[in-house]
Design an enzyme around this catalytic site. Structure first.
Site, PDB file in Angstrom:
ATOM      1  N   GLY A  46       4.239   0.778   4.154  1.00 62.70           N
ATOM      2  CA  GLY A  46       4.000  -0.634   3.859  1.00 62.70           C
ATOM      3  C   GLY A  46       4.831  -1.492   4.794  1.00 62.70           C
ATOM      4  CD  GLN A  51       9.701  -5.030   5.499  1.00 67.38           C
ATOM      5  OE1 GLN A  51       8.556  -4.849   5.112  1.00 67.38           O
ATOM      6  NE2 GLN A  51      10.591  -4.065   5.575  1.00 67.38           N
ATOM      7  CB  CYS A  95      13.574  -0.869   2.642  1.00 63.16           C
ATOM      8  SG  CYS A  95      13.072  -2.497   3.241  1.00 63.16           S
ATOM      9  CG  LEU A  96       9.755   0.650   7.386  1.00 66.73           C
ATOM     10  CD1 LEU A  96       8.418   0.214   7.979  1.00 66.73           C
ATOM     11  CD2 LEU A  96      10.144   2.025   7.914  1.00 66.73           C
ATOM     12  CG  HIS A 137       9.234  -1.923  -1.409  1.00 68.16           C
ATOM     13  ND1 HIS A 137      10.387  -1.166  -1.495  1.00 68.16           N
ATOM     14  CD2 HIS A 137       9.252  -2.468  -0.156  1.00 68.16           C
ATOM     15  CE1 HIS A 137      11.070  -1.261  -0.360  1.00 68.16           C
ATOM     16  NE2 HIS A 137      10.397  -2.039   0.476  1.00 68.16           N
ATOM     17  CD  GLU A 138       5.884  -3.296   1.703  1.00 66.88           C
ATOM     18  OE1 GLU A 138       6.394  -4.257   2.306  1.00 66.88           O
ATOM     19  OE2 GLU A 138       6.295  -2.124   1.813  1.00 66.88           O
ATOM     20  CG  HIS A 141       9.884  -6.867   1.719  1.00 66.25           C
ATOM     21  ND1 HIS A 141      11.186  -6.945   2.155  1.00 66.25           N
ATOM     22  CD2 HIS A 141       9.561  -5.547   1.765  1.00 66.25           C
ATOM     23  CE1 HIS A 141      11.629  -5.729   2.450  1.00 66.25           C
ATOM     24  NE2 HIS A 141      10.662  -4.852   2.221  1.00 66.25           N
TER      25      HIS A 141
HETATM   26  O1  K1U Z   1       8.636  -2.286   3.030  1.00 66.61           O
HETATM   27  C1  K1U Z   1       9.061  -1.400   3.743  1.00 66.61           C
HETATM   28  O2  K1U Z   1      10.147  -1.510   4.272  1.00 66.61           O
HETATM   29  C2  K1U Z   1       8.270  -0.137   3.961  1.00 66.61           C
HETATM   30  C3  K1U Z   1       8.666   0.976   3.005  1.00 66.61           C
HETATM   31  C4  K1U Z   1       7.725   0.941   1.830  1.00 66.61           C
HETATM   32  C5  K1U Z   1       8.115   1.724   0.609  1.00 66.61           C
HETATM   33  C6  K1U Z   1       8.593   3.009   0.659  1.00 66.61           C
HETATM   34  C7  K1U Z   1       8.904   3.713  -0.491  1.00 66.61           C
HETATM   35  C8  K1U Z   1       8.719   3.100  -1.704  1.00 66.61           C
HETATM   36  C9  K1U Z   1       8.275   1.820  -1.759  1.00 66.61           C
HETATM   37  C10 K1U Z   1       7.935   1.134  -0.613  1.00 66.61           C
HETATM   38  C11 K1U Z   1       8.541   2.299   3.767  1.00 66.61           C
HETATM   39  O3  K1U Z   1       7.505   2.647   4.209  1.00 66.61           O
HETATM   40  S1  K1U Z   1       9.971   3.259   3.949  1.00 66.61           S
HETATM   41  C12 K1U Z   1       9.378   4.736   4.772  1.00 66.61           C
HETATM   42  C13 K1U Z   1       8.662   5.674   3.872  1.00 66.61           C
HETATM   43  O4  K1U Z   1       8.778   5.584   2.674  1.00 66.61           O
HETATM   44  C14 K1U Z   1       7.790   6.727   4.424  1.00 66.61           C
HETATM   45  C15 K1U Z   1       7.705   6.953   5.778  1.00 66.61           C
HETATM   46  C16 K1U Z   1       6.881   7.948   6.264  1.00 66.61           C
HETATM   47  C17 K1U Z   1       6.145   8.719   5.419  1.00 66.61           C
HETATM   48  C18 K1U Z   1       6.229   8.493   4.083  1.00 66.61           C
HETATM   49  C19 K1U Z   1       7.050   7.508   3.592  1.00 66.61           C
HETATM   50 ZN    ZN Z   2      10.954  -2.814   2.363  1.00 72.90          ZN
END
Ligand code: K1U
Ligand code: ZN
Length: 173
Positions: A46, A51, A95-96, A137-138, A141
């Site tokens: 997401g 972001q 979270c990225l 989560h998004e 944000h």
């Molecule tokens: O919003 C963001 O920063 C993105 C975030 C979204 C998220 C992850 C986990 C739970 C809720 C919301 C991410 O994508 S973090 C990376 C991640 O979870 C992932 C990366 C590669 C493969 C699978 C998962």
């Molecule tokens: Zn996030």
């Protein structure tokens, strides 16, 4: 399409409420394409516009995590949770904007979300499982809320200090 730079916490733009989108134009379509490319490149499931330093209410998602799964990219403009289940679910979130930090967060296990698509049409859909966690989560944000805001102050402070150190190191190199 272009990769956009992802802001790292702490950054004042990640704490602000974003503005509703009023018109779907070429700039917004380009932003949606760039956000999807940036999300897949990270990789993530997401991404929300603030972001990438754009203070508008738009998010992208694709929670099909398996390598051989068919991609299912979604672009949600002005998303709103219109119903949440009483049943709750705990997921270890990342979270990225807070790289390499994970913590358990409890949220409603199902939500119904209304949004506008890039074609200007109103959509409404129920999300469950990882999709429900991710869409909440998004949307957080867009309201200046990070997953660490659900944690105890000490844990939140510890993560914030790690991120301050990471940003100092990134600025040096
Ligand atoms: O919003 C963001 O920063 C993105 C975030 C979204 C998220 C992850 C986990 C739970 C809720 C919301 C991410 O994508 S973090 C990376 C991640 O979870 C992932 C990366 C590669 C493969 C699978 C998962
Ligand atoms: Zn996030």
């Amino acid at each position: 399409m272009a990769l956009r730079k992802i802001l790292i916490h702490p950054d004042p733009r990640l704490k602000k409420t974003t503005d509703p989108v009023t018109t779907v134009n070429d700039d917004l379509r380009r932003l949606a394409d760039d956000m999807l490319e940036t999300m897949y490149d990270a990789p993530g499931i997401g991404l929300a516009a603030p972001q990438v330093a754009v203070m508008s209410r738009m998010i992208v998602l694709d929670c099909e995590k398996e390598e051989d799964a068919t991609p299912n990219p979604m672009v949600l403009i002005n998303p709103e949770v219109v119903w949440s289940s009483d049943e709750r679910n705990v997921y270890e979130e990342g979270c990225l904007s807070i790289p390499e930090q994970y913590a358990e967060v409890e949220r409603p296990s199902e939500v119904e979300v209304q949004w506008m698509g890039l074609d200007g049409k109103t959509m409404r859909e129920k999300f469950d499982g990882l999709w429900a966690t991710c869409v909440q989560h998004e949307i957080d944000h867009l309201d200046g809320k990070l997953f660490i805001d659900y944690l105890k102050p000490l844990k939140r402070q510890m993560i914030t200090r790690k991120m301050q150190k990471l940003k100092r190191e990134m600025a040096r190199s």
